[in-house]
Structures are given as structure tokens and as C-alpha cells.
Design an enzyme around this catalytic site. Structure first.
Site, mmCIF file in Angstrom:
data_model
loop_
_atom_site.group_PDB
_atom_site.id
_atom_site.type_symbol
_atom_site.label_atom_id
_atom_site.label_comp_id
_atom_site.label_asym_id
_atom_site.label_seq_id
_atom_site.Cartn_x
_atom_site.Cartn_y
_atom_site.Cartn_z
ATOM 1 N N CYS A 161 -41.483 -74.176 -62.003
ATOM 2 C CA CYS A 161 -40.761 -73.869 -60.770
ATOM 3 C C CYS A 161 -41.498 -74.448 -59.573
ATOM 4 O O CYS A 161 -42.730 -74.544 -59.576
ATOM 5 C CB CYS A 161 -40.646 -72.342 -60.642
ATOM 6 N N GLY A 162 -40.763 -74.811 -58.557
ATOM 7 C CA GLY A 162 -41.374 -75.289 -57.323
ATOM 8 C C GLY A 162 -42.240 -74.237 -56.641
ATOM 9 O O GLY A 162 -43.083 -74.567 -55.814
#
Length: 159
Positions: free
Chosen positions: A36-37
Site C-alpha cells: 500500500c502507498g
């Protein structure tokens, strides 16, 4: 009344763990995803763990592929968390956080503190702060940075 202490979960090592083991501690429960960012939040979560563990805070991560951003295997998850972010806090096995297959803990957390989408978890790195008695104090959006939880953690540890 149901509390965090009524649940069990499987650790990354594959062992069933009673969350009653956290009785008497303040617990920060987070759904994580290593691709995930927001994964750099692992660093901030580890910082909280290092800063407050000796005062009674337990940070616990629950990897989830609910949003299709988690590695396939436990070994890959552990490698990314430990190597890339230095995670030493407790990590559990991969769980679903929404829907019919959601882990019972996550279904309960959603009922205890609603978010912008009602009870549903909006995204990775949703955080729940749990009191020493196992009740949910607060829910934080994925974009709330771990370091922004310090005052709430301090208050929970003091009570």
C-alpha cells in the site's frame, strides 16, 4: 460486554494467540498492507511501539488483502515488514477486514466505532485505539499518521 480480550487470532508464525494476553495494556490495532502507498506508516507504528511499549502500549498489525495490496505469503509479508520497515511489534496472519469473511475481531471493531463508510473499513492502515480493559476508545482514518496519535496514546496510558 464483548472486549478485545474475547478474541483470538493467528500470528504470522502460525500460532493461535488469545488477545486476552493484552489485558491491562493499551492496544493499537491496525490493518496493514505491505504494498500500500501508506506502508511507510509501518515506521511510525514501530516508533510508537519503541516509545511506549515499556509503559504498556501494544501495537498489533493485521495484514489484509481486502484492498488487494498485500503479499501472497506470510514469509513475504514478514520479510517486507521486518526488512523494509524494521517492524518488531506483533504481526498477525492475513485476515479479511470487511464482508462476510471478515475476521470476527474486525467485525466487532467496526461495530464499536463507525467510520465515514458506516462500520466498513475504508482502506489499509485504519487504526483502533483500545483501552486497558479491552474497550475501543477511538478509530482513526488510514491517512492519520501514527505520530498524530501520541496525545491519545498518552491519555489512554495515563487512565
Amino acid at each position: 460486554m464483548t472486549t478485545l480480550h474475547d478474541f483470538t487470532a493467528t500470528t504470522l508464525a502460525g500460532e493461535e494467540k488469545s488477545l486476552a494476553d493484552y489485558a491491562g495494556q493499551v492496544v493499537l490495532v491496525v490493518n496493514t498492507a505491505s504494498d500500500c502507498g501508506l506502508a511507510p506508516q509501518f515506521t511510525g507504528l514501530e516508533d510508537l511501539h519503541q516509545e511506549f511499549a515499556d509503559r504498556g502500549l501494544a501495537v498489533v498489525g493485521f495484514p489484509s488483502d481486502t484492498f488487494k495490496q498485500e503479499r501472497d505469503t506470510t514469509a513475504e509479508i514478514e520479510s517486507v515488514c521486518r526488512r523494509n520497515y524494521g517492524v518488531t511489534f506483533e504481526m498477525f496472519g492475513k485476515v479479511a477486514v470487511n464482508g462476510a469473511n471478515a475476521h470476527p475481531l474486525w467485525s466487532w471493531l467496526q461495530q464499536e466505532k463507525k467510520g465515514l463508510l458506516g462500520g466498513a473499513i475504508k482502506w489499509n492502515f485504519t487504526k483502533f485505539l483500545v483501552a486497558r480493559d479491552g474497550s475501543v476508545i477511538a478509530r482513526y482514518a488510514p491517512t492519520v499518521k501514527p505520530e498524530d496519535l501520541r496525545a491519545d496514546i498518552e491519555a489512554a496510558l495515563a487512565s
